[in-house]
Design an enzyme around this catalytic site. Structure first.
Site, PDB file in Angstrom:
ATOM      1  N   ASP A  96      56.357 -23.139  14.292  1.00 55.42           N
ATOM      2  CA  ASP A  96      54.975 -22.662  14.278  1.00 55.42           C
ATOM      3  C   ASP A  96      54.684 -22.014  15.617  1.00 55.42           C
ATOM      4  O   ASP A  96      55.231 -22.424  16.652  1.00 55.42           O
ATOM      5  CB  ASP A  96      53.999 -23.811  14.017  1.00 55.42           C
ATOM      6  CG  ASP A  96      52.658 -23.310  13.507  1.00 55.42           C
ATOM      7  OD1 ASP A  96      52.494 -23.237  12.278  1.00 55.42           O
ATOM      8  OD2 ASP A  96      51.790 -22.986  14.326  1.00 55.42           O
ATOM      9  N   ASP A 116      54.351 -20.494   3.957  1.00 65.74           N
ATOM     10  CA  ASP A 116      52.911 -20.622   3.711  1.00 65.74           C
ATOM     11  C   ASP A 116      52.218 -19.726   4.722  1.00 65.74           C
ATOM     12  O   ASP A 116      51.875 -20.146   5.824  1.00 65.74           O
ATOM     13  CB  ASP A 116      52.472 -22.080   3.854  1.00 65.74           C
ATOM     14  CG  ASP A 116      50.996 -22.277   3.529  1.00 65.74           C
ATOM     15  OD1 ASP A 116      50.391 -21.356   2.956  1.00 65.74           O
ATOM     16  OD2 ASP A 116      50.456 -23.341   3.852  1.00 65.74           O
ATOM     17  N   CYS A 168      46.634 -19.579   1.020  1.00 68.45           N
ATOM     18  CA  CYS A 168      45.342 -20.114   0.595  1.00 68.45           C
ATOM     19  C   CYS A 168      44.347 -18.991   0.323  1.00 68.45           C
ATOM     20  O   CYS A 168      43.137 -19.157   0.485  1.00 68.45           O
ATOM     21  CB  CYS A 168      44.776 -21.088   1.629  1.00 68.45           C
ATOM     22  SG  CYS A 168      44.599 -20.419   3.284  1.00 68.45           S
TER      23      CYS A 168
END
Length: 651
Positions: free
Chosen positions: A485, A546, A601
């Site tokens: 990340d 994601d 999302c």
């Protein structure tokens, strides 16, 4: 021949900096009426007009906080300070806020300032900024532009009670969410006569008084209390807002605010018997004027975004349900492994109603079901912003409307947070369905050797995949899990969640800082990165991507995110974000030997199925094996998209 008004303006421009500000006035969605007109005073001629005292130093006004009663095209004129001083200035003012209402007003002001000057969907920061939607940001992350960041500053400086913090959160979140509706209410509320608004709103233009961004924020916070806080008396809302207006802008603007809000109060009293017909949606507790046929204003979303959702759903009832769900308080869910379903904490939480089993889950269809989903009763858990508040008349004393849960319930909730992973049911269902699809295609005689998560924080996806692979037998303790990340601070949450997943901390798990779109390998504790795709060798059985997105599926959690879905954003910033998503998916496909989980999302096709199909045109060796798009709903589901991409000719 020039009019006397033009001559007056030229004279002002020559002799006063204030004239420059007036020359830069731009049109807003509403225009306020001067107080002298509201009281029936005849309009003054240009020769006798004077600038309102609020533009200068006025008795009773906080020094250094005076803003003009005009909205201008320059950031400096809007704020009264230099643009480079805005972040520090906003932080200082928030730390000095005395009451919850003042803190909410200043937080909303900063949100409006950001929306007026910047677009927050930037390619280089998107992987950290947009993914922060699922967590409460720290006060040190003001550059990330979250309402919770601003409220955290005030909370750290003033140490408010739980009820006071909840009040500030409720007001600011609803004020930002309902920005477009509240602008419409203000526009229709400015009437020539001092009477309640009728069913056909009238609008009056004035060239002499326009609201600054800061004044607009103050009125939005007042409307948020009026529209959402049934237990707070209207006269208390009027009193507190007028006092803030006096403190920050002086008596003239305070009188204007008083007239506006009392006008609205009379409208509410008149139409309260017809509340169901006189409110935009069920979550509004008092009558408000709204355009029945204009969905984006009625539910407060950018028009271009509503049009895109309507084109996808092709059903107005479903569109309305989605828009309403985005304005509700988001639900909290726990993902609890099956081996913990008989623990004392879980039994106690179920007995007192703190946790409610999620009965909409499809997870029970398979023997490989690794976990159960439970929804949290927000009032029982005493979550900030969930309960009803009562405020004593003409004071700032805040109390809960209901009896607080006993200490044991709150302590139990904190224990659950420390022991189990918080994850929305949509992401849990998507991960489960993706894993089921993977299991149906995988050679059961082999285990997965390596799994990579390119955007791993806060760790919910990687831990869910670990739990499924362990339960199904597709993985074991020799399976290697790698997570990267861009935000090193958020990796701490990944480590915390790894320790919550049964047995994962004892496995081969490696987490590091790196950019997903340039990740190559994890070797000897270091992340190897290279932007050149030609140097990549597929080395992972499963890659999870994601990707950062517009957050269009979680707009209830990110009240400011919807205002980054404007027509301008779709023309400039969002294409850059889609380019980043494309880079991440491309890198995932190059790194994968077998499968890719693509997740987001967002509910927009341009970030979901459209992007996947576009990228797959360059990778004929992969196919789209499965996909699902979930829309935000009133049951608590977040919106999001998930897809399984499978390499051909696999065992």
């Amino acid at each position: 021949m020039a009019s006397s008004k033009d001559a007056y303006r030229r004279k002002i421009n020559q002799n006063s900096d204030l004239g420059v500000m007036r020359h830069q006035v731009v049109s807003l969605s509403f225009i306020a009426t001067p107080f002298w007109r509201k009281n029936g005073i005849g309009q003054r001629s240009p020769a006798t007009c004077r600038f309102p005292k609020v533009l200068g130093t006025t008795k009773g006004v906080k020094r250094g906080l005076v803003l003009p009663l005009v909205a201008t095209s320059s950031q400096e004129a809007r704020s009264g300070v230099n643009a480079s001083e805005l972040p520090n200035r906003g932080a200082d003012r928030l730390r000095e806020a005395v009451t919850a209402r003042e803190a909410a007003f200043l937080a909303v002001e900063q949100s409006l300032m950001q929306n007026a000057t910047t677009s927050d969907v930037e390619g280089t920061n998107a992987s950290t900024d947009s993914k922060m939607s699922r967590d409460s940001p720290n006060a040190s992350h003001l550059s990330q532009k979250f309402l919770l960041s601003y409220l955290a500053l005030w909370s750290e400086a003033r140490k408010p009670s739980r009820a006071e913090y909840a009040l500030a959160k409720i007001i600011s979140f609803n004020a930002v969410r309902q920005r477009m509706l509240f602008d419409y209410v203000l526009q229709t509320n400015v009437l020539r006569e001092r009477e309640a608004m009728d069913s056909v709103p009238r609008r009056i233009k004035s060239d002499n008084l326009r609201l600054s961004v800061s004044q607009r924020a103050l009125l939005h916070t007042a409307l948020a209390q009026y529209a959402f806080m049934e237990r707070v008396p209207v006269h208390t809302i009027v009193f507190s807002t007028v006092e803030l207006a006096k403190t920050y802008y002086g008596q003239r603007f305070a009188s204007f605010v008083n007239a506006i809000l009392r006008n609205l109060a009379r409208y509410g009293e008149k139409w309260m018997p017809e509340l169901e017909r006189r409110r935009p949606a069920e979550y509004i507790v008092r009558p408000l004027p709204f355009p029945e046929d204009n969905l984006n204003v009625r539910y407060s979303y950018p028009g271009v975004f509503v049009a895109k959702v309507a084109n996808q759903l092709m059903n107005q009832e479903r569109v309305v349900a989605f828009l309403e769900a985005g304005n509700l308080t988001p639900q909290i869910f726990f993902r609890i492994p099956c081996q913990f379903t008989d623990t004392a904490e879980l039994r106690a939480a179920l007995e007192i109603g703190l946790l409610v089993p999620w009965d909409g889950s499809r997870l029970s269809e398979s023997a490989a079901r690794p976990w159960n989903i439970y929804r949290v009763d927000l009032n029982c858990a005493d979550v900030d912003g969930a309960g009803d508040l009562v405020i004593a008349a003409n004071t700032d004393r805040v109390e809960w409307a209901h009896a607080l849960p006993d200490t044991s319930a709150k302590d139990l909730f904190q224990k659950l947070l420390q022991k189990f992973i918080v994850q929305n049911v949509t992401q849990a269902e998507h991960i489960y369905d993706l894993c089921e699809q993977l299991r149906a295609r995988w050679n059961q005689r082999r285990r997965l050797e390596r799994v990579l998560d390119l955007c791993t924080a806060p760790g919910g996806k990687l831990t869910a995949v670990f739990e499924y692979l362990q339960k199904s037998g597709l993985g074991d303790l020799l399976t290697e899990y790698v997570g990267v990340d861009l935000n090193g601070q958020r990796l701490q949450m990944v480590h915390e969640n790894i320790h919550k997943a049964p047995g994962m901390s004892k496995g081969r798990v490696f987490v590091g800082i790196g950019r997903g779109e340039s990740f190559v390998e994890y070797q000897s504790g270091f992340v190897v990165q290279n932007a050149d795709d030609r140097s990549i060798v597929p080395s992972f059985d499963l890659v999870i991507a994601d990707v950062p997105c517009t957050n269009s599926g979680v707009l209830n959690r990110r009240p400011e995110a919807r205002w980054r879905l404007s027509e301008r954003d779709f023309a400039t910033a969002i294409p850059r974000l889609i380019s980043l998503q494309t880079s991440l998916l491309t890198r995932a496909l190059r790194l994968s030997r077998h499968a890719v989980f693509y997740m987001t999302c967002s509910i927009l096709e341009a970030e979901g199925s459209g992007l996947v199909r576009s990228v797959l045109e360059q990778f004929p060796e992969f196919e789209l094996s499965w996909e699902r798009l979930t829309y935000t709903d009133t049951a608590g589901r977040d919106g999001g998209y998930a897809a399984l991409l499978w390499r051909h000719q696999e065992n």
